[in-house]
Design a protein around this motif. Structure first.
Motif, short mmCIF file in Angstrom:
data_model
loop_
_atom_site.label_atom_id
_atom_site.label_comp_id
_atom_site.label_asym_id
_atom_site.label_seq_id
_atom_site.Cartn_x
_atom_site.Cartn_y
_atom_site.Cartn_z
N ASN A 81 43.83 42.80 34.74
CA ASN A 81 42.87 42.45 33.66
C ASN A 81 41.58 42.29 34.33
OD1 ASN A 81 41.32 40.15 32.34
ND2 ASN A 81 43.07 40.48 30.99
N GLY A 82 40.47 42.86 33.50
CA GLY A 82 39.24 42.96 34.39
C GLY A 82 38.78 41.61 34.81
N ASN A 83 38.78 40.63 34.06
CA ASN A 83 38.44 39.25 34.36
C ASN A 83 38.85 38.62 35.71
OD1 ASN A 83 36.50 36.94 33.98
ND2 ASN A 83 38.35 35.84 33.48
N ASP A 84 40.14 39.27 36.18
CA ASP A 84 41.17 38.91 37.08
C ASP A 84 40.94 39.60 38.49
OD1 ASP A 84 42.34 36.84 35.74
OD2 ASP A 84 43.72 38.14 34.77
N VAL A 85 39.86 40.61 38.50
CA VAL A 85 39.80 41.28 39.84
C VAL A 85 38.36 40.60 40.58
CG1 VAL A 85 38.65 43.55 40.45
CG2 VAL A 85 40.25 43.75 38.61
N LEU A 86 38.79 40.38 41.69
CA LEU A 86 37.81 39.52 42.62
C LEU A 86 37.14 40.40 43.44
CD1 LEU A 86 36.32 37.12 43.44
CD2 LEU A 86 38.29 36.59 45.04
N ALA A 87 37.82 41.54 44.34
CA ALA A 87 37.35 42.30 45.14
C ALA A 87 38.32 43.18 45.70
CB ALA A 87 36.80 41.31 46.71
N PHE A 88 37.72 44.47 46.09
CA PHE A 88 38.89 45.44 46.86
C PHE A 88 38.01 46.28 47.64
CE2 PHE A 88 37.37 46.73 42.54
CZ PHE A 88 36.78 47.93 42.81
N GLU A 89 38.72 46.90 48.66
CA GLU A 89 37.96 47.57 49.56
C GLU A 89 37.42 48.95 49.05
OE1 GLU A 89 39.80 47.37 54.10
OE2 GLU A 89 41.53 47.21 52.62
N GLU A 90 36.25 49.36 49.57
CA GLU A 90 35.83 50.88 49.24
C GLU A 90 36.78 51.63 49.08
OE1 GLU A 90 31.30 51.77 48.88
OE2 GLU A 90 32.01 51.91 50.45
N SER A 91 37.81 51.78 50.05
CA SER A 91 38.90 52.83 49.95
C SER A 91 39.62 53.07 48.80
CB SER A 91 39.78 52.76 51.23
OG SER A 91 40.28 51.39 51.17
N VAL A 92 39.66 51.86 48.02
CA VAL A 92 40.61 51.86 46.80
C VAL A 92 39.68 52.33 45.66
CG1 VAL A 92 41.56 50.30 44.85
CG2 VAL A 92 41.77 49.65 47.50
N ASN A 93 40.43 53.41 44.93
CA ASN A 93 40.02 53.96 43.90
C ASN A 93 40.21 53.16 42.43
OD1 ASN A 93 39.32 56.57 45.22
ND2 ASN A 93 41.46 57.00 45.02
N TRP A 94 39.00 53.19 41.79
CA TRP A 94 39.12 52.30 40.69
C TRP A 94 38.63 53.16 39.53
CZ3 TRP A 94 34.91 49.08 38.20
CH2 TRP A 94 33.69 49.73 38.85
N ASP A 95 39.02 52.59 38.09
CA ASP A 95 38.99 53.16 36.99
C ASP A 95 39.14 52.49 35.69
OD1 ASP A 95 37.77 55.14 35.20
OD2 ASP A 95 39.63 56.47 35.28
N ILE A 96 38.33 52.60 34.88
CA ILE A 96 38.46 51.58 33.38
C ILE A 96 39.40 52.72 32.51
CG2 ILE A 96 37.69 50.58 31.75
CD1 ILE A 96 36.91 49.31 34.33
N LYS A 97 40.55 52.00 31.92
CA LYS A 97 41.17 52.80 30.82
C LYS A 97 41.44 51.76 29.64
CE LYS A 97 43.80 55.58 34.54
NZ LYS A 97 45.17 55.90 34.85
N MET A 98 41.36 52.71 28.64
CA MET A 98 41.58 51.97 27.38
C MET A 98 43.12 51.64 27.15
SD MET A 98 40.19 52.81 23.48
CE MET A 98 40.49 52.09 22.30
N MET A 99 43.54 50.74 26.86
CA MET A 99 44.91 50.38 26.58
C MET A 99 45.05 50.41 25.35
SD MET A 99 46.02 50.09 29.64
CE MET A 99 47.75 49.86 28.94
N SER A 100 44.95 51.65 24.25
CA SER A 100 45.48 52.02 22.93
C SER A 100 46.48 51.47 22.62
CB SER A 100 45.10 53.51 22.72
OG SER A 100 45.95 54.18 23.51
N SER A 101 47.70 51.41 23.32
CA SER A 101 48.80 50.82 23.12
C SER A 101 48.97 49.22 22.51
CB SER A 101 50.00 51.23 23.84
OG SER A 101 49.82 50.58 25.12
N ILE A 102 47.87 48.67 23.06
CA ILE A 102 47.82 47.25 22.69
C ILE A 102 46.46 46.85 21.88
CG2 ILE A 102 49.49 46.50 24.26
CD1 ILE A 102 47.11 45.87 26.12
N ALA A 103 45.75 47.86 21.47
CA ALA A 103 44.61 47.76 20.71
C ALA A 103 45.04 46.68 19.37
CB ALA A 103 44.33 48.88 19.95
#
Length: 240
Positions: free
Chosen positions: A106-128
């Motif tokens: 959940n976006g509000n629960d992300v505090l930090a991550f190393e730059e080596s970690v890949n990140w992306d935003i995905k739409m959860m259409s199954s729970i719209a």
């Protein structure tokens, strides 16, 4: 407690780990390079640290703004020193991702991550249509450490499982939720009850992280290792 004892007892612990917990609610990042952190989460730092807000333009930028809370963007912290992060008194959980590990948070629960970690935003259409649990989630893929936040100590449930969307923090990327409406619960509790909507994780061999707290609007409000309660990293593969 006299003043000198107070200063000594509440000073930072010495650590060489990139991510470590000063307390259950405070993350210490031993910075020698750069990390990504939730905007507004910095409570202090030592050394030479520079901050840069990170936000893409267009639709992707709007999605990032939605899932990363009130501040609207992530920030990139770079330099050498110690960076101290916290978020509304929530508990900090450190996880270590291997190269083939991926989690949805959940976006509000992300505090930090190393730059080596890949990140992306995905739409959860199954729970719209489900207002929480995140219509948009942040997908994080290793290698590297990530820090997430929970209200209280989390519970990690194996799949298949159903969860309350408002209490759902993250799940392994090898499973995906569907929104389910429980008419029996709705008729028993009342039309406004959040429990009438549930997230169903039907896949096998995955996990879901839940917290002992129901957030009203969690997506818009703001190798080896020991348990996160000790401040050490959790290897995500231990859950699978």
């Amino acid at each position: 407690m006299d003043f000198d004892d107070f200063v000594r007892s509440h000073g930072p612990d010495e650590t060489t780990k990139t991510f470590d917990r000063e307390s259950s609610k405070l993350l210490d990042v031993a910075l020698d390079g750069a990390v990504m952190a939730k905007a507004g989460s910095m409570i202090g730092y030592t050394g030479e640290v520079a901050f840069e807000r990170k936000s893409s333009g267009g639709l992707k930028g709007m999605l990032k703004k939605r899932v990363t809370g009130e501040g609207g963007v992530m920030m990139r912290a770079s330099g050498v020193g110690h960076l101290y992060l916290a978020d509304a008194g929530k508990e900090v959980q450190i996880l270590e991702l291997d190269a083939d590990d991926e989690v949805s948070v959940n976006g509000n629960d992300v505090l930090a991550f190393e730059e080596s970690v890949n990140w992306d935003i995905k739409m959860m259409s199954s729970i719209a249509g489900v207002s929480s649990g995140g219509m948009f989630n942040v997908y994080l893929q290793g290698p590297g450490h990530i820090a997430i936040t929970t209200h209280g100590e989390p519970l990690v449930l194996p799949t298949p499982v159903r969860t309350d969307p408002n209490a759902t923090v993250a799940w392994s990327a090898n499973v995906s939720p569907n929104a389910k409406r429980d008419l029996n619960i709705k008729s028993f509790i009342g039309r406004s009850s959040g429990e009438s909507f549930q997230l169903e994780f039907a896949g096998q061999d995955g996990f879901v992280i839940v917290q002992p707290y129901e957030e009203a609007n969690p997506d818009g409000g703001g190798s080896g290792g020991e348990s996160a309660t000790t401040g050490e990293g959790i290897n995500v593969s231990d859950f699978l």
